[in-house]
Design a protein around this motif. Structure first.
Motif, PDB file in Angstrom:
ATOM      1  N   VAL A   1      -1.573   0.357  -2.413  1.00  0.00           N
ATOM      2  CA  VAL A   1      -0.457   0.875  -3.026  1.00  0.00           C
ATOM      3  C   VAL A   1      -0.756   1.737  -4.280  1.00  0.00           C
ATOM      4  CG1 VAL A   1       1.051  -0.980  -2.329  1.00  0.00           C
ATOM      5  CG2 VAL A   1      -0.072  -1.164  -4.606  1.00  0.00           C
ATOM      6  N   SER A   2      -0.020   2.518  -4.716  1.00  0.00           N
ATOM      7  CA  SER A   2      -0.277   3.274  -5.716  1.00  0.00           C
ATOM      8  C   SER A   2       0.303   2.543  -7.161  1.00  0.00           C
ATOM      9  CB  SER A   2       0.847   4.721  -5.980  1.00  0.00           C
ATOM     10  OG  SER A   2       2.059   4.274  -5.907  1.00  0.00           O
TER      11      SER A   2
ATOM     12  N   ALA B   1      12.671  -2.758  -1.146  1.00  0.00           N
ATOM     13  CA  ALA B   1      13.453  -4.001  -0.618  1.00  0.00           C
ATOM     14  C   ALA B   1      12.270  -5.099  -0.046  1.00  0.00           C
ATOM     15  CB  ALA B   1      14.079  -3.431   0.762  1.00  0.00           C
ATOM     16  N   LEU B   2      11.074  -5.035  -0.730  1.00  0.00           N
ATOM     17  CA  LEU B   2       9.922  -5.793  -0.253  1.00  0.00           C
ATOM     18  C   LEU B   2       9.895  -7.079  -1.516  1.00  0.00           C
ATOM     19  CD1 LEU B   2       7.831  -6.514   1.544  1.00  0.00           C
ATOM     20  CD2 LEU B   2       6.150  -4.855  -0.010  1.00  0.00           C
ATOM     21  N   ASP B   3       9.643  -8.158  -0.732  1.00  0.00           N
ATOM     22  CA  ASP B   3       9.670  -9.372  -1.628  1.00  0.00           C
ATOM     23  C   ASP B   3       8.280  -9.676  -1.501  1.00  0.00           C
ATOM     24  OD1 ASP B   3       9.500 -11.823  -2.958  1.00  0.00           O
ATOM     25  OD2 ASP B   3      11.226 -12.731  -1.945  1.00  0.00           O
ATOM     26  N   PRO B   4       7.320  -9.485  -2.366  1.00  0.00           N
ATOM     27  CA  PRO B   4       6.153 -10.110  -2.171  1.00  0.00           C
ATOM     28  C   PRO B   4       5.891 -11.506  -1.722  1.00  0.00           C
ATOM     29  CG  PRO B   4       6.270  -8.573  -4.268  1.00  0.00           C
ATOM     30  CD  PRO B   4       7.711  -9.018  -3.626  1.00  0.00           C
TER      31      PRO B   4
ATOM     32  N   VAL C   1       6.495  -1.790  -9.090  1.00  0.00           N
ATOM     33  CA  VAL C   1       7.792  -2.325  -8.516  1.00  0.00           C
ATOM     34  C   VAL C   1       7.570  -3.719  -8.108  1.00  0.00           C
ATOM     35  CG1 VAL C   1       9.141  -1.956  -6.538  1.00  0.00           C
ATOM     36  CG2 VAL C   1       8.490  -0.147  -8.174  1.00  0.00           C
ATOM     37  N   LEU C   2       6.506  -3.916  -7.480  1.00  0.00           N
ATOM     38  CA  LEU C   2       6.000  -5.304  -6.947  1.00  0.00           C
ATOM     39  C   LEU C   2       5.885  -6.270  -8.055  1.00  0.00           C
ATOM     40  CD1 LEU C   2       3.452  -4.291  -3.918  1.00  0.00           C
ATOM     41  CD2 LEU C   2       5.727  -4.630  -3.919  1.00  0.00           C
ATOM     42  N   VAL C   3       5.154  -5.869  -9.185  1.00  0.00           N
ATOM     43  CA  VAL C   3       5.126  -6.843 -10.272  1.00  0.00           C
ATOM     44  C   VAL C   3       6.580  -7.254 -10.962  1.00  0.00           C
ATOM     45  CG1 VAL C   3       4.397  -7.020 -12.516  1.00  0.00           C
ATOM     46  CG2 VAL C   3       2.849  -6.274 -10.870  1.00  0.00           C
ATOM     47  N   THR C   4       7.285  -6.089 -10.961  1.00  0.00           N
ATOM     48  CA  THR C   4       8.478  -6.376 -11.382  1.00  0.00           C
ATOM     49  C   THR C   4       9.251  -7.229 -10.335  1.00  0.00           C
ATOM     50  OG1 THR C   4       8.780  -4.209 -12.627  1.00  0.00           O
ATOM     51  CG2 THR C   4      10.901  -5.325 -12.259  1.00  0.00           C
ATOM     52  N   SER C   5       9.365  -7.308  -9.315  1.00  0.00           N
ATOM     53  CA  SER C   5      10.130  -7.951  -8.295  1.00  0.00           C
ATOM     54  C   SER C   5       9.515  -9.546  -8.221  1.00  0.00           C
ATOM     55  CB  SER C   5       9.670  -7.317  -6.943  1.00  0.00           C
ATOM     56  OG  SER C   5       8.441  -7.554  -6.299  1.00  0.00           O
ATOM     57  N   LEU C   6       8.545  -9.356  -9.004  1.00  0.00           N
ATOM     58  CA  LEU C   6       7.909 -11.112  -9.027  1.00  0.00           C
ATOM     59  C   LEU C   6       8.437 -11.590 -10.448  1.00  0.00           C
ATOM     60  CD1 LEU C   6       4.029 -10.549  -7.776  1.00  0.00           C
ATOM     61  CD2 LEU C   6       5.900 -12.108  -6.929  1.00  0.00           C
TER      62      LEU C   6
END
Length: 202
Positions: free
Chosen positions: A184-185, A171-174, A191-196
């Motif tokens: 982070v692991s 649910a986190l938007d970087p 996951v964060l890269v994908t959300s970007l």
């Protein structure tokens, strides 16, 4: 304990009561109000507070184990050095509370209202926080390890230097959070890269 003693305490008002160091075990309070009550160094075990209101209550160095504070409202309360272990705070709301330092291990804090809260260096480990509201919360240097933050409200949350390993960050938007120095692991990083909108290729 007699059967009468097990009956819930309903719609009572407690004002300036001294519960310092008290052991609160197996009790149930429903829609009660606690104002300027001293819970410092008190211990709750297997106790339930349902839809209660706490105003200017001192929970300093209190310990809570397998207790529930569901649907409760905490206004201007002090939780300095408090600990919650295996507790349920579903739907609880915190406003203008002092929450540092606070340690939470296990339990369910889903739908909890912590918008704008100062959570710097607090510790949440193994806690369920689905759909919790952390909008604008300052979680700098905090520990959120193995925490279920799915569908949590994380807009403008400050997570600088926070340890987020093992937590659900879906649910986190970087782009709408402060993440400088957060830990982070590798899986979470993906996951964060994908959300970007980025694609990682070997």
């Amino acid at each position: 304990m007699s059967e009468a003693a097990r009956e819930p305490v309903e719609e009572q008002r407690f004002v300036r009561d001294d519960w310092y160091g008290e052991e609160i075990a197996g009790r149930h309070y429903v829609r009660c109000e606690f104002h300027e009550v001293d819970f410092s160094e008190a211990e709750t075990r297997n106790s339930v507070f349902t839809d209660c209101v706490f105003g200017n209550v001192r929970f300093n160095a209190s310990r809570h184990t397998d207790s529930a504070f569901t649907g409760c409202t905490f206004n201007r309360c002090n939780f300095f050095d408090a600990e919650f272990t295996g507790c349920k705070l579903v739907g609880a709301a915190f406003a203008e509370c002092e929450l540092r330092p606070l340690r939470v291990t296990g339990g369910d804090w889903s739908f909890t209202g912590l918008a704008g809260a100062d959570l710097r260096a607090v510790v949440f480990h193994g806690v369920r926080m689905r759909e919790a509201d952390l909008t604008g919360a300052n979680c700098g240097g905090a520990v959120f390890t193995d925490v279920d933050l799915s569908a949590a409200m994380l807009h403008a949350v400050k997570l600088a230097r926070a340890d987020l390993r093992g937590s659900d960050l879906s649910a986190l938007d970087p782009l709408n959070a402060e993440l400088a120095g957060a830990i982070v692991s590798p899986d979470q990083a993906a996951v964060l890269v994908t959300s970007l909108g980025l694609h990682v290729r070997a």
